[in-house]
Enzyme design. Structure first.
Site, short mmCIF file in Angstrom:
data_model
loop_
_atom_site.label_atom_id
_atom_site.label_comp_id
_atom_site.label_asym_id
_atom_site.label_seq_id
_atom_site.Cartn_x
_atom_site.Cartn_y
_atom_site.Cartn_z
N ARG A 1 -11.97 11.12 -23.44
CA ARG A 1 -12.81 12.10 -23.76
C ARG A 1 -12.22 13.60 -23.02
O ARG A 1 -12.34 14.47 -23.42
CB ARG A 1 -14.12 11.96 -23.24
CG ARG A 1 -14.98 13.19 -23.64
CD ARG A 1 -16.40 12.63 -23.38
NE ARG A 1 -17.07 12.07 -22.26
CZ ARG A 1 -17.48 12.65 -20.88
NH1 ARG A 1 -17.57 13.96 -20.96
NH2 ARG A 1 -17.60 11.86 -20.03
N TYR B 1 -20.81 31.97 -43.17
CA TYR B 1 -20.76 30.54 -43.37
C TYR B 1 -22.36 30.17 -42.85
O TYR B 1 -22.68 30.40 -41.86
CB TYR B 1 -19.82 29.71 -42.29
CG TYR B 1 -20.00 28.19 -42.20
CD1 TYR B 1 -20.35 27.62 -43.56
CD2 TYR B 1 -20.10 27.80 -41.20
CE1 TYR B 1 -20.26 26.11 -43.36
CE2 TYR B 1 -20.32 26.43 -40.64
CZ TYR B 1 -20.31 25.79 -41.94
OH TYR B 1 -20.84 24.29 -41.74
N LYS C 1 -10.62 22.29 -43.76
CA LYS C 1 -10.25 23.28 -45.03
C LYS C 1 -8.94 23.34 -45.19
O LYS C 1 -8.12 22.07 -45.30
CB LYS C 1 -10.94 24.43 -44.86
CG LYS C 1 -12.35 24.40 -44.50
CD LYS C 1 -13.45 23.67 -45.53
CE LYS C 1 -14.89 23.76 -45.22
NZ LYS C 1 -15.42 23.67 -44.11
N ASP D 1 -13.54 33.82 -37.16
CA ASP D 1 -13.53 32.50 -38.00
C ASP D 1 -12.33 32.69 -39.08
O ASP D 1 -12.72 33.72 -39.89
CB ASP D 1 -14.88 32.31 -38.58
CG ASP D 1 -14.67 30.82 -39.54
OD1 ASP D 1 -13.65 30.54 -39.89
OD2 ASP D 1 -15.76 30.32 -39.53
#
Length: 366
Positions: free
Chosen positions: A57, A108, A204, A179
């Site tokens: 982790r 978004y 994306k 973003d």
């Protein structure tokens, strides 16, 4: 054998390379006989005690290769996350309880939903603005903790005056987060305009093949990067090693993919601009996303997305295939987005085929 007087050529420094080259060369293992060209997938949850990682982790060499590459492209320190929304959540968590976050009214829907959820719980105050109205953005940033924005916006494709609003936010003591999913670091580097943080849905364009869900945040400072790493470790928003490997493999081809997709988009804009079925064609001048607004609203837009054979009716974007959708089919989409707006993610198919398929469907509606 080398002549004793021969001078070995100096190695090119990473900051002197074009970004297209950095996408290929960054995050590689050292060259050497039988050395692998790529960092392999490290499928392990546990490391031997006493080192830097200790547990899965907290780190993975596969993550590091991806982070080094995307960080070099954006000009900051990258932290990989399990998804784009996980990266967004980590950045928003930098705002202290009760702080104000200014964001575009057109964003978004995942970001808007997260902001509204945090506000409903009393965690933050969200202020939504027209990101193209620099004066309004500046006023909204008074006493704000963070300015968050997209440019171009999703799906309205509005472009902000990035240097001006970044400067205004900083003058008022706010962090600035951008973003950059639509533009990618090949077309726009917000950190160069003073932003503190950049976020990507690596699902994306970064990955580019519609087969990975992943996110990333890039920080301008070591302190912000450390805070993102701490959030990732505490909340467990870690990417899988295979997903990171695939995302890095996709990132290697981003320059050629984006060049083709952008070229296709610009040609489609030229051909579509005067089509009688369209009320408006929105394109910011760069990138591979186009938004078209059909005359007549939702009904012809819904019909359009069912009448093509190459264009795929799907909600994601940035893959090698061309996809499109009517955005207001989602209840969470902003009511100021036209009912007939269809967002196009232009892929790598031949532009003549893409246009013929789309034009035939539009002609049937004109």
């Amino acid at each position: 054998m080398h002549d004793a007087n021969t001078t070995e050529p100096a190695a090119l420094q990473p900051d002197a390379l074009h970004r297209d080259t950095v996408a290929i060369t960054a995050g590689r293992p050292p060259h050497g006989p039988d050395a692998p060209m790529s960092v392999p997938v490290h499928l392990t949850s546990t490391y031997g005690a006493g080192g830097r990682l200790e547990y899965g982790r907290y780190g993975n060499p596969s993550w590091t290769a991806f982070e080094d590459t995307l960080g070099a492209l954006e000009g900051g320190r990258c932290v990989a996350f399990a998804s784009g929304i996980a990266a967004i959540a980590a950045v928003l968590d930098l705002v202290k309880p009760g702080g104000t976050i200014v964001a575009p009214r057109h964003s978004y829907t995942g970001t808007v939903g997260l902001l509204e959820d945090l506000e409903s719980k009393g965690r933050i105050r969200a202020v939504f603005v027209d990101i193209t109205d620099t004066a309004a953005v500046t006023d909204a940033c008074t006493d704000a903790s963070m300015l968050w924005f997209e440019s171009p916006t999703n799906p309205a494709l509005e472009v902000a005056d990035m240097p001006a609003i970044t400067r205004a936010a900083h003058e008022r003591g706010a962090l600035v987060a951008v973003d950059n999913t639509f533009a990618t670091p090949l077309l726009q580097r917000p950190l160069e305009h003073g932003a503190d943080l950049v976020v990507h849905s690596a699902t994306k364009y970064i990955s580019g093949h519609s087969d990975v869900v992943m996110g990333a945040a890039i920080a301008a400072s070591d302190d912000l990067a450390a805070a993102l790493v701490q959030h990732r470790s505490l909340f467990g928003a870690i990417p899988g090693p295979l997903e990171v490997f695939l995302a890095l493999r996709g990132l290697r081809t981003l320059p050629v993919r984006l060049e083709r997709a952008q070229s296709n988009a610009q040609e489609l804009v030229r051909r579509l601009t005067d089509h009688p079925a369209l009320e408006e064609v929105r394109y910011p001048g760069f990138g591979a996303i186009i938004s078209i607004v059909l005359r007549g609203g939702a009904e012809p837009a819904d019909t359009l997305v069912e009448r093509t054979s190459l264009w795929v009716h799907a909600t994601s974007l940035g893959g090698v295939e061309s996809t499109f959708e009517r955005r207001r089919r989602w209840p969470a989409e902003a009511p100021t987005i036209p009912e007939g707006l269809v967002r196009l993610s232009v892929g790598l198919e031949h532009v003549d085929d893409l246009y013929r398929d789309l034009a035939a469907a539009l002609d049937s509606l004109a």
